[in-house]
Design an enzyme around this catalytic site. Structure first.
Site, PDB file in Angstrom:
ATOM      1  N   THR A 134       0.828  -1.199   0.000  1.00 57.44           N
ATOM      2  CA  THR A 134       0.000   0.000   0.000  1.00 57.44           C
ATOM      3  C   THR A 134       0.866   1.255   0.000  1.00 57.44           C
ATOM      4  O   THR A 134       2.015   1.235   0.490  1.00 57.44           O
ATOM      5  CB  THR A 134      -0.911   0.024   1.242  1.00 57.44           C
ATOM      6  OG1 THR A 134      -1.580   1.294   1.333  1.00 57.44           O
ATOM      7  CG2 THR A 134      -0.119  -0.184   2.514  1.00 57.44           C
ATOM      8  N   TYR A 177      -2.305  -0.293  10.273  1.00 54.64           N
ATOM      9  CA  TYR A 177      -2.400  -0.880   8.936  1.00 54.64           C
ATOM     10  C   TYR A 177      -1.118  -0.642   8.142  1.00 54.64           C
ATOM     11  O   TYR A 177      -0.565  -1.569   7.524  1.00 54.64           O
ATOM     12  CB  TYR A 177      -3.597  -0.284   8.201  1.00 54.64           C
ATOM     13  CG  TYR A 177      -3.675  -0.656   6.740  1.00 54.64           C
ATOM     14  CD1 TYR A 177      -4.018  -1.947   6.351  1.00 54.64           C
ATOM     15  CD2 TYR A 177      -3.401   0.292   5.749  1.00 54.64           C
ATOM     16  CE1 TYR A 177      -4.089  -2.290   5.000  1.00 54.64           C
ATOM     17  CE2 TYR A 177      -3.474  -0.045   4.401  1.00 54.64           C
ATOM     18  CZ  TYR A 177      -3.811  -1.335   4.032  1.00 54.64           C
ATOM     19  OH  TYR A 177      -3.864  -1.674   2.709  1.00 54.64           O
TER      20      TYR A 177
END
Length: 367
Positions: A134, A177
């Site tokens: 990501t 995350y």
């Protein structure tokens, strides 16, 4: 089908998280080209059951489905049997969820990835592996100077303004995350250095397209379009001027296919993957597109900025383009229209659909 039952059936590609929207699009592409695919998915994410049902209806003889969790080393090892290539998509995907339960986020993203790597390392013939990370590994980009220009933020520096963020940017894991995905990707890269596995990392920007059952925490393009179609209000966190490069899922599937083809040359490297400067949109600009698409206003409300939300993130994808020749082909307008068509044909009551004549007229006007 259980993990044990799947071990006797030869498949060339394993897709973890393959019932998610990226996974099911990738699987459908591979199956259409005559490959046998094994999908491992726990089906905990909303919409995943519908995705796998569609895939099995479309390719009943070619897809091997294993309902299992990447947190199970035994299930992952069994699913790895006979596999030549792995696309590791299985993940906890929302920053907000990671803030609520950081331990679960770590368990799925970091420990789950370790299970996949270890299963690949211990396989009789180690498969190649691509891991989807990501852009959150670059943190909040708080040092990136931006200014407001109309309905969007733009960087003041000419290099980032014209090309986006490249892989030389320092890593700065932000949010649980970002930490779990960042740790996982570093293990993926190190397993290439330490153990000779053929691995590559995609640091992905915003992916969207058919079979995406998005929500406001993840999959925001699909979430906004679905809410607009249903006449529901949309909450904007921040002022809506934050900019992202968006990538249509077909273009991502093409990138994954090229990475698999060239994995021997790409191994041990991380690549930014997104729509790039040619495919950027702010939240407010997307709302404007949706209003034009639906020919009516969309109800908005505004809330506070969320942790780790970057004012501006656009991928510089030139490293991957140079290595493979890949370029995104789908414009934002084309991709949003394709997503609209899928949503209206698969999910919505006929009364919610835009008349075909209106769609034709608008497409003609835009051309």
């Amino acid at each position: 089908m259980t993990a044990a039952a799947s071990s006797g059936r030869h498949c060339s590609v394993l897709i973890t998280g393959g019932a998610g929207f990226v996974g099911v699009n990738l699987a459908a592409h591979l199956l259409a080209n005559g490959e046998r695919v094994r999908v491992l998915d726990s089906l905990v994410r909303a919409g995943s059951e519908r995705n796998i049902e569609w895939l099995r209806r479309s390719h009943p003889q070619q897809v091997d489905f294993v309902e299992a969790d990447v947190r199970s080393p035994q299930a992952v090892a069994a699913a790895m049997n006979g596999i030549e290539h792995v696309v590791h998509l299985a993940a906890q995907v929302a920053v907000t969820s990671s803030l609520v339960d950081p331990a679960f986020d770590f368990d799925v993203n970091a420990f789950g990835t370790m299970n996949v790597l270890e299963a690949a390392r211990r396989a009789t013939h180690a498969p190649s592996l691509i891991f989807t990370s990501t852009n959150k590994v670059y943190g909040g980009l708080d040092d990136l100077r931006v200014r407001s220009e109309g309905r969007r933020y733009m960087p003041t520096g000419p290099r980032v303004r014209s090309h986006g963020i490249d892989e030389s940017r320092s890593l700065d894991f932000h949010s649980p995350y970002g930490c779990s995905k960042g740790a996982a990707e570093q293990y993926v890269l190190d397993y290439s250095r330490s153990f000779g596995l053929r691995t590559a990392v995609f640091r992905m920007s915003c992916i969207y397209g058919p079979h995406q059952h998005g929500n406001e925490d993840q999959g925001w393009v699909a979430h906004m379009l679905r809410a607009a179609l249903a006449g529901e209000p949309i909450t904007i966190y921040g002022d809506g001027k934050q900019v992202r490069d968006v990538l249509f899922v077909d273009d991502l599937v093409n990138a994954l296919s090229r990475a698999r083809r060239d994995i021997d040359r790409l191994s041990g490297r991380a690549f930014n993957i997104g729509g790039g400067p040619a495919n950027t949109v702010s939240l407010l600009e997307l709302i404007e597109q949706l209003e034009q698409l639906l020919a009516r206003r969309v109800e908005l409300s505004f809330a506070s900025w969320r942790v780790g939300d970057q004012r501006y993130y656009v991928s510089d994808t030139s490293r991957f383009q140079t290595a493979t020749g890949w370029l995104p082909r789908t414009t934002v307008a084309e991709g949003v229209e394709a997503l609209y068509e899928w949503l209206t044909s698969s999910e919505l009551h006929p009364a919610q659909r835009r008349p075909a004549a209106m769609r034709v007229q608008e497409l003609g006007a835009s051309g």
